[in-house]
Design a protein around this motif. Structure first.
Motif, PDB file in Angstrom:
ATOM      1  N   GLY A 253     -10.018  21.033  -1.766  1.00 27.35           N
ATOM      2  CA  GLY A 253     -10.074  21.149  -3.223  1.00 27.35           C
ATOM      3  C   GLY A 253     -11.198  20.338  -3.825  1.00 27.35           C
ATOM      4  O   GLY A 253     -11.891  20.799  -4.754  1.00 27.35           O
ATOM      5  N   TYR A 254     -11.419  19.118  -3.306  1.00 31.66           N
ATOM      6  CA  TYR A 254     -12.491  18.269  -3.819  1.00 31.66           C
ATOM      7  C   TYR A 254     -13.871  18.909  -3.644  1.00 31.66           C
ATOM      8  O   TYR A 254     -14.788  18.651  -4.441  1.00 31.66           O
ATOM      9  CB  TYR A 254     -12.475  16.916  -3.111  1.00 31.66           C
ATOM     10  N   ILE A 255     -14.031  19.711  -2.587  1.00 26.08           N
ATOM     11  CA  ILE A 255     -15.314  20.368  -2.347  1.00 26.08           C
ATOM     12  C   ILE A 255     -15.438  21.666  -3.147  1.00 26.08           C
ATOM     13  O   ILE A 255     -16.482  21.959  -3.736  1.00 26.08           O
ATOM     14  CB  ILE A 255     -15.485  20.656  -0.836  1.00 26.08           C
ATOM     15  N   VAL A 256     -14.372  22.451  -3.180  1.00 24.47           N
ATOM     16  CA  VAL A 256     -14.437  23.808  -3.738  1.00 24.47           C
ATOM     17  C   VAL A 256     -14.487  23.812  -5.260  1.00 24.47           C
ATOM     18  O   VAL A 256     -15.288  24.545  -5.864  1.00 24.47           O
ATOM     19  CB  VAL A 256     -13.244  24.644  -3.236  1.00 24.47           C
ATOM     20  N   TYR A 257     -13.649  22.999  -5.915  1.00 22.71           N
ATOM     21  CA  TYR A 257     -13.550  23.083  -7.383  1.00 22.71           C
ATOM     22  C   TYR A 257     -14.848  22.742  -8.109  1.00 22.71           C
ATOM     23  O   TYR A 257     -15.247  23.464  -9.040  1.00 22.71           O
ATOM     24  CB  TYR A 257     -12.400  22.213  -7.889  1.00 22.71           C
ATOM     25  N   PRO A 258     -15.548  21.671  -7.743  1.00 23.27           N
ATOM     26  CA  PRO A 258     -16.829  21.424  -8.429  1.00 23.27           C
ATOM     27  C   PRO A 258     -17.826  22.560  -8.226  1.00 23.27           C
ATOM     28  O   PRO A 258     -18.610  22.879  -9.129  1.00 23.27           O
ATOM     29  CB  PRO A 258     -17.323  20.115  -7.784  1.00 23.27           C
ATOM     30  N   LEU A 259     -17.772  23.177  -7.039  1.00 18.99           N
ATOM     31  CA  LEU A 259     -18.678  24.294  -6.781  1.00 18.99           C
ATOM     32  C   LEU A 259     -18.336  25.493  -7.680  1.00 18.99           C
ATOM     33  O   LEU A 259     -19.221  26.109  -8.294  1.00 18.99           O
ATOM     34  CB  LEU A 259     -18.595  24.688  -5.311  1.00 18.99           C
ATOM     35  N   ILE A 260     -17.034  25.819  -7.773  1.00 17.89           N
ATOM     36  CA  ILE A 260     -16.609  26.957  -8.601  1.00 17.89           C
ATOM     37  C   ILE A 260     -16.938  26.715 -10.070  1.00 17.89           C
ATOM     38  O   ILE A 260     -17.516  27.569 -10.748  1.00 17.89           O
ATOM     39  CB  ILE A 260     -15.098  27.207  -8.425  1.00 17.89           C
ATOM     40  N   THR A 261     -16.572  25.542 -10.565  1.00 19.89           N
ATOM     41  CA  THR A 261     -16.812  25.263 -11.982  1.00 19.89           C
ATOM     42  C   THR A 261     -18.309  25.186 -12.291  1.00 19.89           C
ATOM     43  O   THR A 261     -18.743  25.570 -13.386  1.00 19.89           O
ATOM     44  CB  THR A 261     -16.125  23.949 -12.393  1.00 19.89           C
ATOM     45  N   GLY A 262     -19.096  24.722 -11.318  1.00 19.02           N
ATOM     46  CA  GLY A 262     -20.538  24.696 -11.523  1.00 19.02           C
ATOM     47  C   GLY A 262     -21.121  26.099 -11.631  1.00 19.02           C
ATOM     48  O   GLY A 262     -21.995  26.372 -12.476  1.00 19.02           O
ATOM     49  N   ILE A 263     -20.660  27.005 -10.767  1.00 16.26           N
ATOM     50  CA  ILE A 263     -21.121  28.397 -10.827  1.00 16.26           C
ATOM     51  C   ILE A 263     -20.723  29.030 -12.160  1.00 16.26           C
ATOM     52  O   ILE A 263     -21.522  29.742 -12.793  1.00 16.26           O
ATOM     53  CB  ILE A 263     -20.541  29.190  -9.640  1.00 16.26           C
ATOM     54  N   VAL A 264     -19.483  28.770 -12.598  1.00 21.02           N
ATOM     55  CA  VAL A 264     -19.015  29.329 -13.867  1.00 21.02           C
ATOM     56  C   VAL A 264     -19.850  28.803 -15.025  1.00 21.02           C
ATOM     57  O   VAL A 264     -20.216  29.566 -15.942  1.00 21.02           O
ATOM     58  CB  VAL A 264     -17.521  29.008 -14.071  1.00 21.02           C
TER      59      VAL A 264
ATOM     60  N   SER B 236     -21.051  27.374 -20.833  1.00 23.56           N
ATOM     61  CA  SER B 236     -19.977  26.936 -21.738  1.00 23.56           C
ATOM     62  C   SER B 236     -19.019  26.022 -20.987  1.00 23.56           C
ATOM     63  O   SER B 236     -18.368  26.449 -20.020  1.00 23.56           O
ATOM     64  CB  SER B 236     -19.226  28.149 -22.291  1.00 23.56           C
ATOM     65  N   PHE B 237     -18.938  24.764 -21.421  1.00 17.95           N
ATOM     66  CA  PHE B 237     -17.952  23.864 -20.837  1.00 17.95           C
ATOM     67  C   PHE B 237     -16.532  24.250 -21.247  1.00 17.95           C
ATOM     68  O   PHE B 237     -15.578  23.961 -20.517  1.00 17.95           O
ATOM     69  CB  PHE B 237     -18.243  22.419 -21.262  1.00 17.95           C
ATOM     70  N   ALA B 238     -16.376  24.896 -22.397  1.00 22.79           N
ATOM     71  CA  ALA B 238     -15.048  25.320 -22.835  1.00 22.79           C
ATOM     72  C   ALA B 238     -14.454  26.297 -21.822  1.00 22.79           C
ATOM     73  O   ALA B 238     -13.275  26.193 -21.449  1.00 22.79           O
ATOM     74  CB  ALA B 238     -15.125  25.957 -24.220  1.00 22.79           C
ATOM     75  N   PHE B 239     -15.272  27.236 -21.355  1.00 24.32           N
ATOM     76  CA  PHE B 239     -14.788  28.196 -20.361  1.00 24.32           C
ATOM     77  C   PHE B 239     -14.457  27.481 -19.055  1.00 24.32           C
ATOM     78  O   PHE B 239     -13.467  27.798 -18.385  1.00 24.32           O
ATOM     79  CB  PHE B 239     -15.848  29.278 -20.133  1.00 24.32           C
ATOM     80  N   VAL B 240     -15.283  26.516 -18.676  1.00 22.77           N
ATOM     81  CA  VAL B 240     -15.066  25.770 -17.429  1.00 22.77           C
ATOM     82  C   VAL B 240     -13.732  25.024 -17.463  1.00 22.77           C
ATOM     83  O   VAL B 240     -12.927  25.104 -16.522  1.00 22.77           O
ATOM     84  CB  VAL B 240     -16.232  24.790 -17.196  1.00 22.77           C
ATOM     85  N   PHE B 241     -13.462  24.300 -18.533  1.00 22.34           N
ATOM     86  CA  PHE B 241     -12.241  23.505 -18.605  1.00 22.34           C
ATOM     87  C   PHE B 241     -11.000  24.383 -18.756  1.00 22.34           C
ATOM     88  O   PHE B 241      -9.926  24.025 -18.259  1.00 22.34           O
ATOM     89  CB  PHE B 241     -12.341  22.497 -19.748  1.00 22.34           C
ATOM     90  N   ASN B 242     -11.139  25.525 -19.416  1.00 24.58           N
ATOM     91  CA  ASN B 242     -10.010  26.454 -19.481  1.00 24.58           C
ATOM     92  C   ASN B 242      -9.693  27.019 -18.095  1.00 24.58           C
ATOM     93  O   ASN B 242      -8.528  27.238 -17.751  1.00 24.58           O
ATOM     94  CB  ASN B 242     -10.313  27.590 -20.456  1.00 24.58           C
ATOM     95  N   LEU B 243     -10.730  27.248 -17.310  1.00 25.12           N
ATOM     96  CA  LEU B 243     -10.513  27.700 -15.933  1.00 25.12           C
ATOM     97  C   LEU B 243      -9.814  26.623 -15.116  1.00 25.12           C
ATOM     98  O   LEU B 243      -8.889  26.909 -14.342  1.00 25.12           O
ATOM     99  CB  LEU B 243     -11.853  28.064 -15.291  1.00 25.12           C
ATOM    100  N   ASP B 244     -10.236  25.370 -15.280  1.00 20.99           N
ATOM    101  CA  ASP B 244      -9.571  24.258 -14.585  1.00 20.99           C
ATOM    102  C   ASP B 244      -8.101  24.164 -14.991  1.00 20.99           C
ATOM    103  O   ASP B 244      -7.222  23.936 -14.138  1.00 20.99           O
ATOM    104  CB  ASP B 244     -10.275  22.939 -14.906  1.00 20.99           C
ATOM    105  N   ALA B 245      -7.815  24.328 -16.282  1.00 18.46           N
ATOM    106  CA  ALA B 245      -6.430  24.297 -16.748  1.00 18.46           C
ATOM    107  C   ALA B 245      -5.619  25.435 -16.139  1.00 18.46           C
ATOM    108  O   ALA B 245      -4.438  25.261 -15.815  1.00 18.46           O
ATOM    109  CB  ALA B 245      -6.391  24.373 -18.277  1.00 18.46           C
TER     110      ALA B 245
END
Length: 493
Positions: A443-454, A460-469
């Motif tokens: 998870g520590y490796i994958v999530y920053p990669l996914i959110t960075g691509i998004v 939009s950081f709003a879209f990124v944080f909504n995806l994390d939520a």
């Protein structure tokens, strides 16, 4: 093996109860406090630098002018590698390396990786040097420093470990801000040299973690009549054994002996030969060969336990909280805050991080709140707080929201080992925790990669944080299965 007898008289009545055994005797203090300092500083250095990845990300974006998704891989691999490094460390220990050697080796490799990072021309090489090589080497130091600290204490172990682990929170508070100051003054390449110096100090901390001295223990049975026939002091010390206050009577002994006899122990230090130094590399719970290492993971019932898999995937979605360390400084800059304020947000995150772990222990141990229920509630709190980040536009609101997320996320760090013991039982805890750590590392490796691509796609950081939520909300749904199992009495106490 012969023992020195101070009394020259023959002692035919003394009988051997057990064969000589070699063991390690924790001093429970003394030099152990120097080892405690070493563990504190090791945690301070490693957690402090990994917590600074968000600050470093901004500097690397300026330096290499690459996408945020690609550049964020450096910090995510470094943090994830620290979770994957445990099994590699166990292999080194199984090869008879001592904890001291592992820490010092990690210090040399991680320092060399940071120095090399100052000269690399692109992000791809930096992922290899600073991310992969640095992360895996630091994992060895982190694991060994905390394990060897536990070896040095018995009755004061909880206190010593608490002091040692508190270094992680102190590092998360201090180093992000200091790293930002260093970058603003020396630049990112110059800061890599300072980071290398911090890593090189791991050799000093490792040198303090000297192996325990092995002793030979043997138990003897001595009749009361013979004990009374000693000289004027009437003490077994005159027989060359141990002081009077260390006699184990028949009521204290594990074996049943006649009331007219006493059990005593002979403890003798042995030369610190190469073989004995290898012995002292291990604690009682550390595998001493590959067969024992294999046996740790041989609990077949663990792999057929559906609730264990449910716990693994719940923590996989919980791990999204760590990516906020990387993206918070970037978000703070996007809403008009300066980089120093962004670093302060991460420092606040680290301060709450430390206090919340203590709070979790109080809630579980003193208020007797069920661990599964508490964890599910914390996931819900973290989900709402992450979704609220885009509405935080001032320094005060960003700090407040970061504090709530840090509290919700960091409590899970304390609870995960307790939940593993509840689901699998204490005897399978080591194997289960190793697998859980690897899952969290993914998870520590994958999530920053996914959110960075998004972010690169949407800007939009709003879209990124909504995806994390949304990711965390999946973890909440999975945790309901654990709550149901807890109510049905499927877990251990």
């Amino acid at each position: 093996m012969s023992f020195k007898i101070r009394n020259s008289k023959k002692l035919p009545e003394v009988k051997t109860v057990t064969q000589p055994e070699t063991e390690l005797r924790p001093p429970d203090g003394g030099w152990g406090w120097a080892v405690c300092f070493a563990a504190f500083m090791t945690n301070f250095t490693i957690t402090g630098i990994t917590s600074s990845n968000g600050v470093i990300l901004l500097a690397l974006l300026d330096l290499y002018n690459e996408s945020i998704s690609k550049t964020s891989i450096i910090g995510s691999i470094m943090t994830g590698g620290s979770m994957f490094g445990g099994p590699f460390t166990l292999v080194l220990l199984a090869c008879k390396a001592s904890h001291r050697q592992v820490i010092m080796f990690a210090g040399i490799v991680s320092s060399a990786s940071a120095i090399a990072s100052a000269f690399v021309p692109n992000v791809e090489m930096l992922i290899l040097t600073y991310g992969a090589l640095g992360g895996l080497s630091l994992a060895g130091a982190f694991f060994s420093a905390n394990v060897v600290l536990g070896c040095y204490f018995t009755t004061k172990r909880a206190l010593a470990l608490g002091i040692g682990y508190s270094g992680a929170g102190c590092g998360a508070i201090a180093l992000p801000y200091l790293t930002e100051k260093s970058i603003s003054y020396y630049g990112m390449r110059g800061t890599f040299f300072l980071i290398a110096g911090l890593f090189l100090n791991l050799n000093v901390y490792g040198a303090l973690c000297r192996p325990l001295k092995p002793v030979i223990k043997q138990r003897f049975k001595i009749p009361e009549s013979r004990r009374n026939s000693s000289d004027e002091k009437g003490s077994v010390t005159n027989l060359g054994f141990i002081p009077e206050d260390e006699i184990i009577s028949d009521t204290q002994s594990e074996k049943s002996v006649p009331s007219s006899e006493y059990i005593i122990e002979k403890i003798e230090e042995i030369p610190n030969t190469l073989q004995m130094r290898r012995l002292s590399a291990f604690s009682e719970k550390t595998p001493s060969d590959f067969g024992e290492l294999k046996s740790i993971f041989a609990h077949r019932s663990m792999y057929t336990n559906k609730y264990f898999y449910l716990l693994l995937f719940t923590f996989l979605f919980w791990a999204v909280g760590d990516s906020l360390f990387i993206y918070y400084p970037s978000y703070a800059e996007s809403v008009g805050l300066n980089r120093e304020q962004g670093a302060l947000v991460v420092s606040v995150f680290g301060a709450i991080f430390t206090l919340s772990q203590i709070m979790a222990g109080i809630l579980v141990d003193f208020l007797h709140i069920q661990t599964i229920y508490l964890f599910s509630a914390l996931l819900f709190s973290m989900c709402l707080s992450i979704a609220f980040i885009p509405y935080c536009q001032t320094f005060a609101t960003v700090v407040l929201d970061a504090a709530i997320i840090s509290m919700s996320y960091s409590c899970g760090i304390t609870l995960r080992i307790v939940m593993i013991a509840s689901v699998l039982g204490v005897e399978k805890m080591s194997a289960g925790y190793s697998i859980l750590s690897s899952m969290i590392g993914i998870g520590y490796i994958v999530y920053p990669l996914i959110t960075g691509i998004v972010y690169d796609m949407t800007r939009s950081f709003a879209f990124v944080f909504n995806l994390d939520a949304a990711f965390v909300s999946v973890g909440i749904l999975l945790s309901f299965g654990l709550v149901y199992a807890q109510k049905k009495g499927k877990f251990y106490n």
